[in-house]
Design a protein around this motif. Sequence first.
Motif, short mmCIF file in Angstrom:
data_model
loop_
_atom_site.label_atom_id
_atom_site.label_comp_id
_atom_site.label_asym_id
_atom_site.label_seq_id
_atom_site.Cartn_x
_atom_site.Cartn_y
_atom_site.Cartn_z
N UNK A 24 0.85 -1.19 0.00
CA UNK A 24 0.00 0.00 0.00
C UNK A 24 0.88 1.24 0.00
N UNK A 25 0.46 2.30 -0.72
CA UNK A 25 1.26 3.52 -0.75
C UNK A 25 1.27 4.20 0.61
N UNK A 26 2.35 4.94 0.87
CA UNK A 26 2.51 5.65 2.14
C UNK A 26 2.26 7.15 1.98
N UNK A 27 1.78 7.56 0.81
CA UNK A 27 1.47 8.96 0.56
C UNK A 27 0.29 9.03 -0.40
N UNK A 28 -0.21 10.23 -0.69
CA UNK A 28 -1.36 10.38 -1.58
C UNK A 28 -1.09 9.76 -2.94
N UNK A 29 0.08 10.01 -3.48
CA UNK A 29 0.48 9.47 -4.78
C UNK A 29 1.98 9.55 -4.91
N UNK A 30 2.49 8.82 -5.89
CA UNK A 30 3.93 8.81 -6.19
C UNK A 30 4.06 8.75 -7.71
N UNK A 31 3.83 9.88 -8.36
CA UNK A 31 3.88 9.94 -9.82
C UNK A 31 5.29 9.55 -10.29
N UNK A 32 5.35 8.61 -11.23
CA UNK A 32 6.64 8.12 -11.70
C UNK A 32 7.44 9.23 -12.37
N UNK A 44 8.79 -0.46 -8.16
CA UNK A 44 8.21 0.82 -8.51
C UNK A 44 9.23 1.75 -9.11
N UNK A 45 8.82 2.98 -9.35
CA UNK A 45 9.70 3.97 -9.94
C UNK A 45 9.90 5.12 -8.98
N UNK A 46 10.96 5.88 -9.21
CA UNK A 46 11.21 7.06 -8.38
C UNK A 46 10.07 8.05 -8.52
N UNK A 47 9.80 8.78 -7.45
CA UNK A 47 8.67 9.71 -7.43
C UNK A 47 9.07 11.10 -7.94
N UNK A 86 1.84 7.81 -15.54
CA UNK A 86 2.82 7.81 -14.44
C UNK A 86 2.18 7.85 -13.06
N UNK A 87 0.96 8.42 -12.96
CA UNK A 87 0.30 8.50 -11.67
C UNK A 87 -0.12 7.16 -11.10
N UNK A 88 -0.07 6.09 -11.91
CA UNK A 88 -0.39 4.76 -11.39
C UNK A 88 0.71 4.20 -10.49
N UNK A 89 1.88 4.81 -10.51
CA UNK A 89 3.00 4.30 -9.73
C UNK A 89 2.62 4.13 -8.26
#
Length: 220
Positions: A24-32, A44-47, A86-89
Motif C-alpha cells: 500500500x502507498x505511504x502517501x497520496x500518490x507517487x507519480x513516476x 516501482x519507480x522514483x517519485x 505515471x500516476x499509477x506508480x
Amino acid sequence: MATPFTLFLLAAALSPTVFSFEPAPLQDFCVAETSNQGSVRVNGMACKNPLFVQADDFFYSGLHVAGDTGNSYGFRVTPVTVYQVPGLNTLGLSMMRIDYALWGANPPHTHPRATEIFTVLEGTLQVGFITSDPQNRLITKVLQRGDVFVFPVGLVHFQRNMGHSNATAIAALSSQNPGVISITNSIFGSTPPISTEILAQTFGVDNKTVHLLKKKSTHV
C-alpha cells in the motif's frame, strides 16, 4: 498464551502472503519520474516532486481507438500501465483494451504480477485458464457482451473470438506493471535460444519441427 517465538513463526509463515502483492502507498500518490528511467528501481519507480505533478500525470486518452489486429494472431492489446499513466506508480492497478479480428486469438500467456478481471464490450469470446500442477484443469467459458471473467494471478490463460464479427474487451489488472509472458514466444523465441535438443525432447517432436516453431515465434 502465545510465546514471542510462536508469534515469530506465525509471522514468518504469513509473510509470503503479506508481501506477495504490491504494498500500500505511504502517501497520496507517487507519480513516476519518467525522465529518469535509467535509475535503479525496487518495486516501482522514483517519485516526481509533488509540487510538479499535473493532471496529465493521471490521464490517458486512446481506449476508444480500435487496435490494429493485422498480425498473425489477429488481436491487439492497448495497455494503460504506469508507462502510459505515471500516476499509477505504487497504486497497484492498470488496465488494457483488447481487440480481436474475426477468429482472432490472444494465445496462452500469463501475467506474473496480477490478477485480471475481464469484461466483454462487443462480440463473443471463448476464454479460459489452466490450473497448476498436478491437476492442470482447463476452466473455460464462452462470454457475450457485458459478461465478466477473472483470470487468477500467474495462471496461463487465453481468449478467442468465437463470433461473426470483430470483438472488443477491456481488462483491469491488480498491478501497475502486470507483465506478460507469452508461452510460445518465451519457449521458442528466448534470447539466447533454448537448445533445439531440449525442446525436441520436451515436446516429443523432431528438430525440424522445433526449428519451424522458433522461426514462427520471431515473426508474430
